[in-house]
Design a protein around this motif. Structure first.
Motif, PDB file in Angstrom:
ATOM      1  N   TRP A  31       0.864  -1.175   0.000  1.00  0.00           N
ATOM      2  CA  TRP A  31       0.000   0.000   0.000  1.00  0.00           C
ATOM      3  C   TRP A  31       0.896   1.219   0.000  1.00  0.00           C
ATOM      4  O   TRP A  31       1.859   1.301   0.741  1.00  0.00           O
ATOM      5  CB  TRP A  31      -0.872   0.031   1.255  1.00  0.00           C
ATOM      6  CG  TRP A  31      -1.742   1.246   1.249  1.00  0.00           C
ATOM      7  CD1 TRP A  31      -1.523   2.427   1.902  1.00  0.00           C
ATOM      8  CD2 TRP A  31      -2.946   1.427   0.498  1.00  0.00           C
ATOM      9  NE1 TRP A  31      -2.521   3.317   1.608  1.00  0.00           N
ATOM     10  CE2 TRP A  31      -3.402   2.736   0.744  1.00  0.00           C
ATOM     11  CE3 TRP A  31      -3.687   0.607  -0.364  1.00  0.00           C
ATOM     12  CZ2 TRP A  31      -4.570   3.251   0.166  1.00  0.00           C
ATOM     13  CZ3 TRP A  31      -4.842   1.118  -0.935  1.00  0.00           C
ATOM     14  CH2 TRP A  31      -5.272   2.419  -0.674  1.00  0.00           C
ATOM     15  N   ASN A  32       0.617   2.186  -0.834  1.00  0.00           N
ATOM     16  CA  ASN A  32       1.367   3.441  -0.745  1.00  0.00           C
ATOM     17  C   ASN A  32       0.482   4.595  -1.207  1.00  0.00           C
ATOM     18  O   ASN A  32      -0.618   4.383  -1.727  1.00  0.00           O
ATOM     19  CB  ASN A  32       2.663   3.366  -1.571  1.00  0.00           C
ATOM     20  CG  ASN A  32       2.385   3.027  -3.033  1.00  0.00           C
ATOM     21  OD1 ASN A  32       1.413   3.485  -3.610  1.00  0.00           O
ATOM     22  ND2 ASN A  32       3.244   2.218  -3.623  1.00  0.00           N
ATOM     23  N   GLY A  33       0.961   5.789  -0.990  1.00  0.00           N
ATOM     24  CA  GLY A  33       0.180   6.982  -1.294  1.00  0.00           C
ATOM     25  C   GLY A  33      -0.150   7.105  -2.761  1.00  0.00           C
ATOM     26  O   GLY A  33      -1.171   7.675  -3.152  1.00  0.00           O
ATOM     27  N   TRP A  34       0.729   6.545  -3.591  1.00  0.00           N
ATOM     28  CA  TRP A  34       0.511   6.600  -5.031  1.00  0.00           C
ATOM     29  C   TRP A  34      -0.751   5.818  -5.396  1.00  0.00           C
ATOM     30  O   TRP A  34      -1.624   6.294  -6.122  1.00  0.00           O
ATOM     31  CB  TRP A  34       1.747   6.015  -5.723  1.00  0.00           C
ATOM     32  CG  TRP A  34       1.570   5.847  -7.176  1.00  0.00           C
ATOM     33  CD1 TRP A  34       1.547   4.690  -7.875  1.00  0.00           C
ATOM     34  CD2 TRP A  34       1.375   6.904  -8.122  1.00  0.00           C
ATOM     35  NE1 TRP A  34       1.337   4.957  -9.201  1.00  0.00           N
ATOM     36  CE2 TRP A  34       1.223   6.305  -9.378  1.00  0.00           C
ATOM     37  CE3 TRP A  34       1.289   8.294  -8.017  1.00  0.00           C
ATOM     38  CZ2 TRP A  34       1.011   7.038 -10.534  1.00  0.00           C
ATOM     39  CZ3 TRP A  34       1.076   9.025  -9.171  1.00  0.00           C
ATOM     40  CH2 TRP A  34       0.941   8.408 -10.402  1.00  0.00           C
ATOM     41  N   LYS A  35      -0.872   4.596  -4.865  1.00  0.00           N
ATOM     42  CA  LYS A  35      -2.057   3.781  -5.138  1.00  0.00           C
ATOM     43  C   LYS A  35      -3.287   4.446  -4.527  1.00  0.00           C
ATOM     44  O   LYS A  35      -4.361   4.449  -5.119  1.00  0.00           O
ATOM     45  CB  LYS A  35      -1.872   2.382  -4.550  1.00  0.00           C
ATOM     46  CG  LYS A  35      -0.845   1.602  -5.341  1.00  0.00           C
ATOM     47  CD  LYS A  35      -0.670   0.192  -4.839  1.00  0.00           C
ATOM     48  CE  LYS A  35       0.278  -0.518  -5.783  1.00  0.00           C
ATOM     49  NZ  LYS A  35       0.831  -1.715  -5.221  1.00  0.00           N
ATOM     50  N   ALA A  36      -3.100   4.973  -3.324  1.00  0.00           N
ATOM     51  CA  ALA A  36      -4.219   5.642  -2.654  1.00  0.00           C
ATOM     52  C   ALA A  36      -4.776   6.756  -3.526  1.00  0.00           C
ATOM     53  O   ALA A  36      -5.991   6.888  -3.700  1.00  0.00           O
ATOM     54  CB  ALA A  36      -3.751   6.207  -1.310  1.00  0.00           C
ATOM     55  N   SER A  37      -3.877   7.561  -4.113  1.00  0.00           N
ATOM     56  CA  SER A  37      -4.367   8.712  -4.874  1.00  0.00           C
ATOM     57  C   SER A  37      -5.080   8.272  -6.150  1.00  0.00           C
ATOM     58  O   SER A  37      -6.064   8.878  -6.561  1.00  0.00           O
ATOM     59  CB  SER A  37      -3.219   9.681  -5.187  1.00  0.00           C
ATOM     60  OG  SER A  37      -2.252   9.042  -5.982  1.00  0.00           O
ATOM     61  N   LEU A  38      -4.610   7.174  -6.774  1.00  0.00           N
ATOM     62  CA  LEU A  38      -5.286   6.684  -7.985  1.00  0.00           C
ATOM     63  C   LEU A  38      -6.674   6.130  -7.650  1.00  0.00           C
ATOM     64  O   LEU A  38      -7.647   6.388  -8.355  1.00  0.00           O
ATOM     65  CB  LEU A  38      -4.445   5.604  -8.666  1.00  0.00           C
ATOM     66  CG  LEU A  38      -3.133   6.082  -9.296  1.00  0.00           C
ATOM     67  CD1 LEU A  38      -2.325   4.892  -9.805  1.00  0.00           C
ATOM     68  CD2 LEU A  38      -3.387   7.059 -10.441  1.00  0.00           C
ATOM     69  N   LEU A  39      -6.764   5.358  -6.551  1.00  0.00           N
ATOM     70  CA  LEU A  39      -8.071   4.805  -6.167  1.00  0.00           C
ATOM     71  C   LEU A  39      -9.040   5.923  -5.794  1.00  0.00           C
ATOM     72  O   LEU A  39     -10.221   5.875  -6.135  1.00  0.00           O
ATOM     73  CB  LEU A  39      -7.923   3.848  -4.979  1.00  0.00           C
ATOM     74  CG  LEU A  39      -7.362   2.465  -5.313  1.00  0.00           C
ATOM     75  CD1 LEU A  39      -7.069   1.694  -4.029  1.00  0.00           C
ATOM     76  CD2 LEU A  39      -8.331   1.670  -6.192  1.00  0.00           C
ATOM     77  N   ARG A  40      -8.522   6.929  -5.105  1.00  0.00           N
ATOM     78  CA  ARG A  40      -9.376   8.044  -4.696  1.00  0.00           C
ATOM     79  C   ARG A  40      -9.920   8.779  -5.920  1.00  0.00           C
ATOM     80  O   ARG A  40     -11.102   9.108  -6.001  1.00  0.00           O
ATOM     81  CB  ARG A  40      -8.562   8.990  -3.807  1.00  0.00           C
ATOM     82  CG  ARG A  40      -9.399   9.992  -3.041  1.00  0.00           C
ATOM     83  CD  ARG A  40      -8.535  10.826  -2.088  1.00  0.00           C
ATOM     84  NE  ARG A  40      -7.743   9.965  -1.228  1.00  0.00           N
ATOM     85  CZ  ARG A  40      -6.434  10.096  -1.023  1.00  0.00           C
ATOM     86  NH1 ARG A  40      -5.748  11.036  -1.620  1.00  0.00           N
ATOM     87  NH2 ARG A  40      -5.805   9.269  -0.223  1.00  0.00           N
ATOM     88  N   GLU A  41      -9.022   8.998  -6.894  1.00  0.00           N
ATOM     89  CA  GLU A  41      -9.434   9.710  -8.114  1.00  0.00           C
ATOM     90  C   GLU A  41     -10.516   8.913  -8.845  1.00  0.00           C
ATOM     91  O   GLU A  41     -11.540   9.457  -9.266  1.00  0.00           O
ATOM     92  CB  GLU A  41      -8.214   9.912  -9.022  1.00  0.00           C
ATOM     93  CG  GLU A  41      -8.530  10.705 -10.266  1.00  0.00           C
ATOM     94  CD  GLU A  41      -7.309  10.900 -11.174  1.00  0.00           C
ATOM     95  OE1 GLU A  41      -7.504  11.407 -12.287  1.00  0.00           O
ATOM     96  OE2 GLU A  41      -6.178  10.530 -10.784  1.00  0.00           O
ATOM     97  N   LEU A  42     -10.311   7.609  -8.968  1.00  0.00           N
ATOM     98  CA  LEU A  42     -11.301   6.769  -9.643  1.00  0.00           C
ATOM     99  C   LEU A  42     -12.622   6.786  -8.869  1.00  0.00           C
ATOM    100  O   LEU A  42     -13.704   6.864  -9.458  1.00  0.00           O
ATOM    101  CB  LEU A  42     -10.777   5.331  -9.775  1.00  0.00           C
ATOM    102  CG  LEU A  42     -11.761   4.314 -10.378  1.00  0.00           C
ATOM    103  CD1 LEU A  42     -12.226   4.738 -11.775  1.00  0.00           C
ATOM    104  CD2 LEU A  42     -11.117   2.923 -10.449  1.00  0.00           C
TER     105      LEU A  42
END
Length: 554
Positions: free
Chosen positions: A260-271
């Motif tokens: 888990w990292n902030g990069w994945k978090a930001s993509l999931l949030r955007e989607l």
């Protein structure tokens, strides 16, 4: 003597829950489940004597017990308890009761997953995932998962969410698609757990599509309206979207440390937000135009010191997708960077930024776009020995490329020493100017033995003409190695294709690269022969052969 008292037909000895007689489970096998439920509610340990009796009595958990409505109600109560379901499920599993009572779960107990990034067996991964969901629900992981922590309280059925986490990998290792097979298992098990027909269908849907959100977020261009339209069509309701987001987060998080990292978090949030927009009122063309205008106004506000004509000049450069693909502060920073580079008349300009939250270093390259530019940049980065985590490729309306690469060093951390950054940008600059022979440099590096060598990842090339209205989407899977992205992008540019955007993701030893491409006329590639040639060239690039293949004489 030992302090002992009765609690719900069991007794407590030395603070641990025990049976009142060694015959306890003999005629009442459902009591084996109730023992764990009582222990969970009263936050008690279980007495070794009781565990010993259970081990001897496991054979009594028959089909009749599995179908017993009281037994199933007890099980669901433990699964969805607000008191640490993880510990209770782990105890049930260690005692052998879990696998006996839910025999489909019994099949994945201690089943190893042979790849680098699954640190846990399937049953352990599942129990961890339930623990993480419980911690998110109790507000204990707000910093890591702000969106899930907020949304989990809007979900209508906790039973559906917890059951889908329990079942998402239940068909792993059976051959075939574990998501589809798992959905069938869910249709059988949910009614037994007392879920309604509608709840059962939702769980089955969640299990079948439990990878859909991560696949879309990490492998598709989120600024392409078709990506969002297709995903919205699959999900169809805001409730399913909320459930799927929570399931996706706990699944990734429970795979093992570092996934888990902030990069994945930001993509999931955007989607999540883009899909929510569509599901609650449609991001139609006018909504998109409004979103672009709003993004431009936000950037204008951020660039308070700029004159109107300076801003107008920059605004004219960005295609619609550009304004929607970045945060306001990112675009404002890029605007300053572009203006400064133009002022100084640089042929090539670099902007570096360390993103601590995502543990990546972002390198942005601004230069005249030309075929092969992306592969040159990728080659320069590969020669520098860094991992490329993601890339965003933008071509401005005046033909300048503004390409951002997110990179990490050897330990999956951001690179911050300025000397290292200077040598990286120097390598990229030389590569763009063709001052280094990338193929030769990379050949030298390929001699390095890698811990990746022991894993085999079947090379795959998928070409999709339905995922976007204007571009052909190519997904490449293979084993990661230094210079792979360079080889792949070079193969694409040798075929005369323009790469308009790219998504790079590395999962342990496996790399998944997705390219959105057009031909030289700016069209999708429809011709069968050309598609075959693309597949062939990419499979050869994946083949990891150090020597170029001799071309067979016709």
């Amino acid at each position: 003597g030992l302090f002992s008292r009765e609690v719900e037909d069991f007794k407590i000895e030395g603070g641990r829950l025990n049976v009142t007689s060694n015959e306890h489970f003999h005629d009442r096998p459902v009591e084996m489940l109730r023992l764990f439920e009582v222990a969970q509610r009263h936050e008690l340990d279980i007495h070794p004597n009781a565990l010993h009796l259970i081990t001897r009595s496991l054979g009594r958990i028959t089909k009749a017990v599995q179908q017993d409505s009281d037994a199933n109600a007890l099980f669901v109560r433990m699964l969805t308890s607000e008191k640490d379901p993880e510990t209770t499920l782990r105890r049930l599993n260690e005692a052998g009761v879990f696998g006996k009572f839910v025999s489909d779960f019994g099949r994945v107990v201690a089943q190893m997953q042979y790849d680098m990034y699954h640190v846990y067996t399937t049953d352990e991964h599942t129990i961890r995932a339930i623990g993480i969901l419980s911690r998110i629900e109790r507000g204990l992981l707000k910093d890591d998962h702000p969106l899930a922590s907020e949304i989990v309280h809007k979900i209508q059925s906790r039973d559906v969410l917890y059951t889908s986490v329990l079942m998402h990998d239940i068909a792993k290792g059976r051959g075939g698609d574990h998501s589809k097979l798992g959905a069938d298992v869910a249709r059988e098990l949910c009614p037994r757990f007392g879920l309604s027909e509608e709840q059962t269908e939702t769980v089955a849907w969640l299990v079948e599509y439990h990878l859909a959100m991560s696949n879309t977020a990490f492998k598709r261009d989120l600024s392409d309206p078709k990506t969002i339209a297709d995903f919205s069509e699959l999900v169809q309701s805001p409730e399913r979207l909320r459930l799927l987001l929570c399931l996706t987060v706990v699944d990734i998080r429970a795979v093992g440390p570092g996934r888990w990292n902030g990069w994945k978090a930001s993509l999931l949030r955007e989607l999540y937000y883009r899909t929510e927009d569509v599901l609650t009122g449609g991001l139609a063309a006018d909504r998109r135009d409004r979103a672009v205008t709003e993004a431009q106004e936000n950037v204008r506000t951020a660039l308070a010191s700029w004159t109107d004509e300076a801003f107008e000049e920059f605004r004219a450069l960005g295609p619609p997708g550009y304004w929607l693909a970045f945060e306001t502060e990112d675009i404002a920073r890029q605007a300053e960077f572009v203006r400064e580079a133009n002022r100084q008349n640089h042929q090539i300009a670099f902007d570096n930024r360390i993103d601590e939250y995502r543990a990546v270093t972002e390198i942005t390259v601004y230069t005249a776009d030309h075929p092969g530019l992306i592969s040159s940049i990728a080659g320069g980065l590969a020669v520098s020995g860094v991992n490329i985590v993601d890339a965003r490729i933008n071509t401005l309306n005046d033909g300048m490329a503004l390409d951002s690469f997110w990179i990490q060093g050897r330990e999956n951390l951001a690179i911050s020493q300025s000397t290292k950054l200077d040598s990286i940008t120097a390598n990229v600059e030389k590569a763009i100017a063709s001052e280094i022979r990338l193929a030769d440099e990379l050949k030298k590096m390929k001699g390095l033995p890698s811990r990746m060598e022991v894993f085999t990842v079947a090379p795959r090339v998928l070409i999709d003409n339905k995922a976007s209205n204007s571009r052909t989407v190519i997904e490449v899977n293979g084993r990661d190695r230094p210079g792979l992205l360079y080889d792949l992008t070079r193969a694409l540019s040798d075929l005369g294709l323009q790469i308009t955007s790219a998504k790079i993701s590395t999962f342990g030893e496996e790399v998944v690269d997705v390219f959105y491409v057009k031909d030289i006329f700016g069209m999708k590639i429809e011709h069968e022969g050309k598609l075959k040639a693309i597949r062939q060239a990419l499979l050869e690039a994946l083949d990891n052969s150090i020597e170029a293949k001799p071309v067979a004489a016709e």
